[in-house]
Design a protein around this motif. Structure first.
Motif, mmCIF file in Angstrom:
data_model
loop_
_atom_site.group_PDB
_atom_site.id
_atom_site.type_symbol
_atom_site.label_atom_id
_atom_site.label_comp_id
_atom_site.label_asym_id
_atom_site.label_seq_id
_atom_site.Cartn_x
_atom_site.Cartn_y
_atom_site.Cartn_z
ATOM 1 N N ILE A 66 -12.673 21.526 16.516
ATOM 2 C CA ILE A 66 -14.122 21.694 16.542
ATOM 3 C C ILE A 66 -14.634 21.271 17.914
ATOM 4 C CG2 ILE A 66 -16.309 21.002 15.493
ATOM 5 C CD1 ILE A 66 -14.795 20.383 12.915
ATOM 6 N N PHE A 67 -15.402 22.180 18.545
ATOM 7 C CA PHE A 67 -16.005 21.878 19.842
ATOM 8 C C PHE A 67 -17.405 21.289 19.663
ATOM 9 C CE2 PHE A 67 -12.631 24.625 21.294
ATOM 10 C CZ PHE A 67 -12.293 24.079 22.528
ATOM 11 N N GLN A 68 -18.103 21.049 20.769
ATOM 12 C CA GLN A 68 -19.393 20.368 20.772
ATOM 13 C C GLN A 68 -20.505 21.204 20.138
ATOM 14 O OE1 GLN A 68 -17.772 21.328 23.523
ATOM 15 N NE2 GLN A 68 -19.148 22.419 24.885
ATOM 16 N N GLN A 69 -21.530 20.499 19.670
ATOM 17 C CA GLN A 69 -22.765 21.077 19.145
ATOM 18 C C GLN A 69 -22.560 21.966 17.920
ATOM 19 O OE1 GLN A 69 -25.711 20.063 20.264
ATOM 20 N NE2 GLN A 69 -24.722 18.787 21.811
ATOM 21 N N VAL A 70 -21.550 21.674 17.113
ATOM 22 C CA VAL A 70 -21.282 22.450 15.891
ATOM 23 C C VAL A 70 -22.011 21.803 14.717
ATOM 24 C CG1 VAL A 70 -19.462 23.090 14.245
ATOM 25 C CG2 VAL A 70 -19.081 23.345 16.703
ATOM 26 N N THR A 71 -22.614 22.628 13.886
ATOM 27 C CA THR A 71 -23.290 22.151 12.681
ATOM 28 C C THR A 71 -22.624 22.773 11.462
ATOM 29 O OG1 THR A 71 -25.387 21.964 13.863
ATOM 30 C CG2 THR A 71 -25.489 22.029 11.450
ATOM 31 N N ILE A 72 -22.252 21.918 10.510
ATOM 32 C CA ILE A 72 -21.623 22.374 9.269
ATOM 33 C C ILE A 72 -22.428 21.777 8.122
ATOM 34 C CG2 ILE A 72 -19.511 22.352 7.896
ATOM 35 C CD1 ILE A 72 -17.987 21.966 10.564
ATOM 36 N N VAL A 73 -22.995 22.638 7.271
ATOM 37 C CA VAL A 73 -23.897 22.170 6.221
ATOM 38 C C VAL A 73 -23.165 21.929 4.905
ATOM 39 C CG1 VAL A 73 -25.884 23.328 7.263
ATOM 40 C CG2 VAL A 73 -24.570 24.495 5.490
ATOM 41 N N GLU A 74 -23.943 21.532 3.906
ATOM 42 C CA GLU A 74 -23.415 21.183 2.583
ATOM 43 C C GLU A 74 -22.731 22.367 1.910
ATOM 44 O OE1 GLU A 74 -25.119 19.251 -1.571
ATOM 45 O OE2 GLU A 74 -26.507 19.884 -0.016
ATOM 46 N N GLY A 75 -21.595 22.080 1.265
ATOM 47 C CA GLY A 75 -20.908 23.073 0.461
ATOM 48 C C GLY A 75 -19.938 23.963 1.221
ATOM 49 N N VAL A 76 -19.815 23.793 2.514
ATOM 50 C CA VAL A 76 -18.902 24.616 3.313
ATOM 51 C C VAL A 76 -17.466 24.177 3.052
ATOM 52 C CG1 VAL A 76 -18.203 25.208 5.655
ATOM 53 C CG2 VAL A 76 -20.625 25.047 5.092
ATOM 54 N N LYS A 77 -16.578 25.142 2.894
ATOM 55 C CA LYS A 77 -15.146 24.866 2.716
ATOM 56 C C LYS A 77 -14.406 25.565 3.847
ATOM 57 C CE LYS A 77 -15.187 24.319 -2.307
ATOM 58 N NZ LYS A 77 -16.556 23.939 -2.339
ATOM 59 N N ILE A 78 -13.829 24.763 4.731
ATOM 60 C CA ILE A 78 -13.112 25.287 5.883
ATOM 61 C C ILE A 78 -11.623 25.120 5.624
ATOM 62 C CG2 ILE A 78 -12.712 25.014 8.357
ATOM 63 C CD1 ILE A 78 -15.617 24.097 8.588
ATOM 64 N N GLY A 79 -10.884 26.199 5.769
ATOM 65 C CA GLY A 79 -9.444 26.187 5.531
ATOM 66 C C GLY A 79 -8.690 25.468 6.628
ATOM 67 N N GLY A 80 -7.379 25.590 6.595
ATOM 68 C CA GLY A 80 -6.530 24.935 7.575
ATOM 69 C C GLY A 80 -6.424 25.728 8.863
ATOM 70 N N HIS A 81 -6.276 24.997 9.954
ATOM 71 C CA HIS A 81 -6.126 25.541 11.301
ATOM 72 C C HIS A 81 -7.216 26.545 11.634
ATOM 73 C CE1 HIS A 81 -4.039 27.906 14.591
ATOM 74 N NE2 HIS A 81 -4.395 26.740 15.105
ATOM 75 N N VAL A 82 -8.457 26.084 11.554
ATOM 76 C CA VAL A 82 -9.615 26.893 11.917
ATOM 77 C C VAL A 82 -10.154 26.345 13.231
ATOM 78 C CG1 VAL A 82 -11.970 27.538 11.261
ATOM 79 C CG2 VAL A 82 -10.178 27.443 9.530
ATOM 80 N N ASP A 83 -10.419 27.225 14.192
ATOM 81 C CA ASP A 83 -11.010 26.838 15.464
ATOM 82 C C ASP A 83 -12.477 27.226 15.446
ATOM 83 O OD1 ASP A 83 -8.470 26.116 16.156
ATOM 84 O OD2 ASP A 83 -8.116 27.816 17.492
ATOM 85 N N ILE A 84 -13.355 26.256 15.752
ATOM 86 C CA ILE A 84 -14.791 26.497 15.734
ATOM 87 C C ILE A 84 -15.324 26.259 17.139
ATOM 88 C CG2 ILE A 84 -16.989 25.866 14.700
ATOM 89 C CD1 ILE A 84 -15.429 24.854 12.267
ATOM 90 N N GLY A 85 -15.877 27.303 17.749
ATOM 91 C CA GLY A 85 -16.352 27.257 19.125
ATOM 92 C C GLY A 85 -17.633 26.464 19.289
ATOM 93 N N ALA A 86 -17.921 26.151 20.540
ATOM 94 C CA ALA A 86 -19.092 25.343 20.892
ATOM 95 C C ALA A 86 -20.385 25.990 20.412
ATOM 96 C CB ALA A 86 -19.142 25.151 22.405
ATOM 97 N N GLY A 87 -21.247 25.185 19.816
ATOM 98 C CA GLY A 87 -22.558 25.637 19.395
ATOM 99 C C GLY A 87 -22.595 26.447 18.119
#
Length: 170
Positions: free
Chosen positions: A107-128
């Protein structure tokens, strides 16, 4: 264009088994890893119970507050984080305590993840990137920088844009 071997290499990082070496603290001034350590230690001691656990959890709360200020991240002590999480630049990361992050994510900077989100394994989340609905993100998926995710992201795909559109892997 990616070759088949390059795509295959990307998927060699496990979406099931955490790689704890990714969180290993190699020097004291490593704010993102220290923040994760304070969360992991708090959760470990919270399960134990007893006087020693009470004192240890209080100490970890103080360390968590210190490292949260240093990093500028809002990651609660009771959140569900899979092992091997990398926070490259943790500034501005906001994770809801009811979100679930899988193993070996990035996970990079300025990422927002809200309630109820399910993120699997080895997921890359870009900035912002913003994940603003209770969605499921599949294993080995990628979320582009500044993407606004409002729908599920299937396994092995890439989501980019506002609102995020799904791109298949090459």
């Amino acid at each position: 264009m990616k070759t088949y071997s390059e795509s295959k290499l990307y998927c060699t990082i496990s979406a099931i088994e955490p790689d704890w070496e990714r969180e290993k603290i190699d020097r004291w001034w490593s704010p993102s890893k220290q923040l994760l350590k304070s969360i992991r230690d708090y959760q470990k001691w919270k399960k134990q119970g007893g006087l020693m656990a009470f004192l240890a959890t209080r100490t970890n709360v103080i360390w968590h507050r210190f490292w949260s200020i240093v990093t500028g991240a809002d990651i609660p002590l009771n959140c569900q984080l899979g092992g091997g999480l990398l926070l490259v630049h943790p500034n501005g990361i906001v994770i809801h305590p009811n979100a679930t992050i899988g193993v070996n994510c990035l996970i990079f900077q300025q990422v927002t993840i809200v309630e109820g989100v399910k993120i699997g394994g080895h997921v890359d989340i870009g900035a912002g990137a913003k994940i603003i609905r209770a969605v499921t993100i599949g294993d080995h998926a990628r979320i582009g920088a500044n993407a606004v995710v409002v729908s599920n992201v299937p396994v092995g795909t890439t989501a980019v844009g506002i609102p995020a559109k799904i791109l298949p892997n090459c």
